[in-house]
Design a protein around this motif. Structure first.
Motif, PDB file in Angstrom:
ATOM      1  N   THR A 268     -12.579  21.611  -0.955  1.00  0.00           N
ATOM      2  CA  THR A 268     -11.580  20.548  -1.014  1.00  0.00           C
ATOM      3  C   THR A 268     -10.311  21.039  -1.700  1.00  0.00           C
ATOM      4  O   THR A 268     -10.337  21.951  -2.532  1.00  0.00           O
ATOM      5  CB  THR A 268     -12.098  19.317  -1.775  1.00  0.00           C
ATOM      6  N   GLU A 269      -9.223  20.390  -1.341  1.00  0.00           N
ATOM      7  CA  GLU A 269      -7.920  20.732  -1.915  1.00  0.00           C
ATOM      8  C   GLU A 269      -7.947  20.598  -3.441  1.00  0.00           C
ATOM      9  O   GLU A 269      -7.439  21.456  -4.154  1.00  0.00           O
ATOM     10  CB  GLU A 269      -6.885  19.779  -1.307  1.00  0.00           C
ATOM     11  N   SER A 270      -8.572  19.536  -3.948  1.00  0.00           N
ATOM     12  CA  SER A 270      -8.611  19.321  -5.399  1.00  0.00           C
ATOM     13  C   SER A 270      -9.445  20.392  -6.099  1.00  0.00           C
ATOM     14  O   SER A 270      -9.084  20.857  -7.185  1.00  0.00           O
ATOM     15  CB  SER A 270      -9.172  17.932  -5.723  1.00  0.00           C
ATOM     16  N   ASP A 297     -10.258  18.017   3.690  1.00  0.00           N
ATOM     17  CA  ASP A 297      -9.552  16.790   3.276  1.00  0.00           C
ATOM     18  C   ASP A 297      -8.099  17.062   2.925  1.00  0.00           C
ATOM     19  O   ASP A 297      -7.551  16.487   1.973  1.00  0.00           O
ATOM     20  CB  ASP A 297     -10.246  16.132   2.064  1.00  0.00           C
ATOM     21  N   GLY A 299      -4.231  17.045   2.470  1.00  0.00           N
ATOM     22  CA  GLY A 299      -3.256  15.958   2.438  1.00  0.00           C
ATOM     23  C   GLY A 299      -3.562  14.920   1.382  1.00  0.00           C
ATOM     24  O   GLY A 299      -2.725  14.079   1.068  1.00  0.00           O
ATOM     25  N   THR A 300      -4.777  14.987   0.791  1.00  0.00           N
ATOM     26  CA  THR A 300      -5.161  13.993  -0.217  1.00  0.00           C
ATOM     27  C   THR A 300      -5.082  14.560  -1.629  1.00  0.00           C
ATOM     28  O   THR A 300      -5.246  13.833  -2.596  1.00  0.00           O
ATOM     29  CB  THR A 300      -6.603  13.505   0.017  1.00  0.00           C
ATOM     30  N   GLY A 301      -4.842  15.865  -1.764  1.00  0.00           N
ATOM     31  CA  GLY A 301      -4.769  16.497  -3.083  1.00  0.00           C
ATOM     32  C   GLY A 301      -3.341  16.684  -3.524  1.00  0.00           C
ATOM     33  O   GLY A 301      -2.446  15.956  -3.130  1.00  0.00           O
ATOM     34  N   TYR A 302      -3.127  17.727  -4.337  1.00  0.00           N
ATOM     35  CA  TYR A 302      -1.781  17.915  -4.890  1.00  0.00           C
ATOM     36  C   TYR A 302      -1.356  19.385  -4.808  1.00  0.00           C
ATOM     37  O   TYR A 302      -0.706  19.918  -5.687  1.00  0.00           O
ATOM     38  CB  TYR A 302      -1.717  17.429  -6.353  1.00  0.00           C
ATOM     39  N   ASP A 319      -7.210  15.315   6.706  1.00  0.00           N
ATOM     40  CA  ASP A 319      -8.078  14.236   6.243  1.00  0.00           C
ATOM     41  C   ASP A 319      -8.102  13.075   7.231  1.00  0.00           C
ATOM     42  O   ASP A 319      -7.090  12.722   7.840  1.00  0.00           O
ATOM     43  CB  ASP A 319      -7.609  13.746   4.875  1.00  0.00           C
ATOM     44  N   SER A 321      -8.126   9.982   6.811  1.00  0.00           N
ATOM     45  CA  SER A 321      -7.285   8.828   6.501  1.00  0.00           C
ATOM     46  C   SER A 321      -5.985   8.853   7.289  1.00  0.00           C
ATOM     47  O   SER A 321      -5.436   7.800   7.629  1.00  0.00           O
ATOM     48  CB  SER A 321      -6.984   8.775   4.998  1.00  0.00           C
ATOM     49  N   PHE A 322      -5.468  10.050   7.602  1.00  0.00           N
ATOM     50  CA  PHE A 322      -4.252  10.164   8.415  1.00  0.00           C
ATOM     51  C   PHE A 322      -4.566   9.982   9.896  1.00  0.00           C
ATOM     52  O   PHE A 322      -3.799   9.372  10.636  1.00  0.00           O
ATOM     53  CB  PHE A 322      -3.589  11.527   8.187  1.00  0.00           C
ATOM     54  N   SER A 332       1.898   7.844   9.747  1.00  0.00           N
ATOM     55  CA  SER A 332       0.737   8.738   9.792  1.00  0.00           C
ATOM     56  C   SER A 332       0.941   9.834  10.829  1.00  0.00           C
ATOM     57  O   SER A 332       0.582  11.002  10.604  1.00  0.00           O
ATOM     58  CB  SER A 332      -0.536   7.947  10.119  1.00  0.00           C
TER      59      SER A 332
END
Length: 395
Positions: A268-270, A297, A299-302, A319, A321-322, A332
């Motif tokens: 994951t990005e995080s 995932d 696009g959901t991290g930083y 991700d 969600s998009f 989106s």
């Protein structure tokens, strides 16, 4: 109140322990400014603080102070010439009169604080009996998970990843499930957080990698057409930071006989960002084995553009969600378009997650996304049901 600083580990890992100590001292002074002279602020250890409010009157006063503590925690700090942003998750016990021991008070405040973290961090949670029941259920589930791992109750489901242009199979993602003797098939959303919290995720993750590689080899022996199909396996944040991860991956590939080029690890990005300065070396060590790496995932991290450039990765997974709002929201669609353009610029492969409709598929095809994964093609399937996917999606 029990307070835990969110993202403090990132400060220690990226800026060093002296910077972390500086942050703790300055945050402590801020916390002291939020309470009255008769109240107590204490550091319990690490990045955990306790606040004891004496005779506060109405509960609204406690909430007011909790909000003030969070605001002070969130104000940026300049440390080692870097703007540092943290936040606080807070667990609150409003009435300690019913408790017989301080340990019980701290236990329930801790339960409430962790519930605040589960709900998204940077918030407070007031303890109630329902939270105690949830904690008891989680403890029972933890014990049952330990037993389940030893009793071979875990199994893998496989979901196909499809090339958008040719609509053919390019990979499977291995997804763990728990065949609970009382509850039936348990979703990973229920037990993976428990495994992460207790450290069981290390052994569980190792089992998933071994089993997925074995299964891919079995398919390759039975189906000649599977020769170039890859297997994707998720890597947890705790697994990623294990010192001997590269050695374990190499050993697993050798024991199962799977060609390293057919294994792709999803991180994951995080998790990648939390690795701090060690991330590039950790990813580099994995790539030296010959395997591929994907950011899950996305696009959901930083992460930033500059960090993507320095990370030795192969794919981005957009991700769900998009993708979910792709047909309904122009915003989106533009986000997905931007991610695709970014990936192409950096020569990265792309997989769109959560594709459920032909309309979503056609938009992704128009935007020149490489691959797609989702219920439009197949739900995650047990081993015995994969034959139909092989027949349908391998030319």
């Amino acid at each position: 109140m029990l307070l835990d600083l969110d993202r403090f580990k990132w400060v220690n890992d990226s800026l060093g322990h002296l910077a972390g100590d500086d942050l703790l001292q300055r945050i402590a002074k801020r916390f002291l400014s939020c309470v009255r002279t008769g109240d107590t602020v204490a550091r319990l250890g690490g990045d955990e603080f306790a606040v004891l409010l004496e005779d506060y009157g109405k509960s609204s006063k406690v909430i007011e102070i909790a909000n003030r503590l969070q605001q002070e925690a969130q104000r940026p700090l300049l440390i080692v010439n870097t703007d540092v942003h943290v936040s606080a998750s807070i667990g609150i016990i409003l009435n300690t009169g019913n408790y017989l021991t301080t340990e019980a008070i701290l236990r329930d405040a801790d339960i409430a604080m962790y519930r605040a973290k589960e709900l998204g961090k940077a918030r407070f949670q007031i303890f109630n009996r329902k939270l105690h029941e949830l904690a008891s259920q989680a403890l029972q589930l933890e014990n049952e998970l330990r037993e389940g791992i030893h009793s071979n109750e875990l199994l893998l489901f496989y979901q196909p990843i499809i090339d958008i242009q040719t609509r053919s199979l390019v990979a499977f993602e291995a997804l763990v499930r728990w065949d609970h003797p009382r509850l039936g098939i348990v979703s990973p959303n229920t037990f993976i957080p428990i495994a992460e919290e207790t450290g069981l995720i290390i052994g569980l993750g190792e089992w998933v990698l071994r089993e997925a590689c074995k299964q891919m080899q079995r398919w390759r022996a039975i189906h000649p057409k599977v020769a170039g199909i890859k297997i994707n396996v998720n890597l947890s944040a705790k697994q990623f930071l294990q010192k001997d991860l590269g050695q374990f991956v190499r050993s697993t590939l050798e024991k199962t006989g799977l060609d390293p080029s057919l294994l792709k690890l999803e991180i994951t990005e995080s998790a990648i960002m939390e690795g701090g300065n060690k991330t590039v070396d950790l990813l580099g060590d994995l790539q030296k084995i010959g395997i591929k790496l994907a950011i899950d995932d996305f696009g959901t991290g930083y992460s930033s553009l500059s960090s993507l450039q320095q990370f030795p990765i192969n794919d981005l997974k957009i991700d769900r969600s998009f993708v979910k709002e792709l047909a309904a929201q122009e915003e989106s669609k533009e986000i997905v378009r931007t991610i695709i353009a970014l990936a192409h610029t950096l020569n990265l492969g792309l997989v769109a997650e959560g594709v459920e409709t032909e309309e979503q598929f056609n938009i992704l095809k128009e935007l020149k996304c490489d691959c797609a994964q989702g219920y439009l093609f197949s739900k995650p399937l047990p081993v015995g049901n994969v034959e139909g996917v092989l027949d349908k999606y391998i030319p």
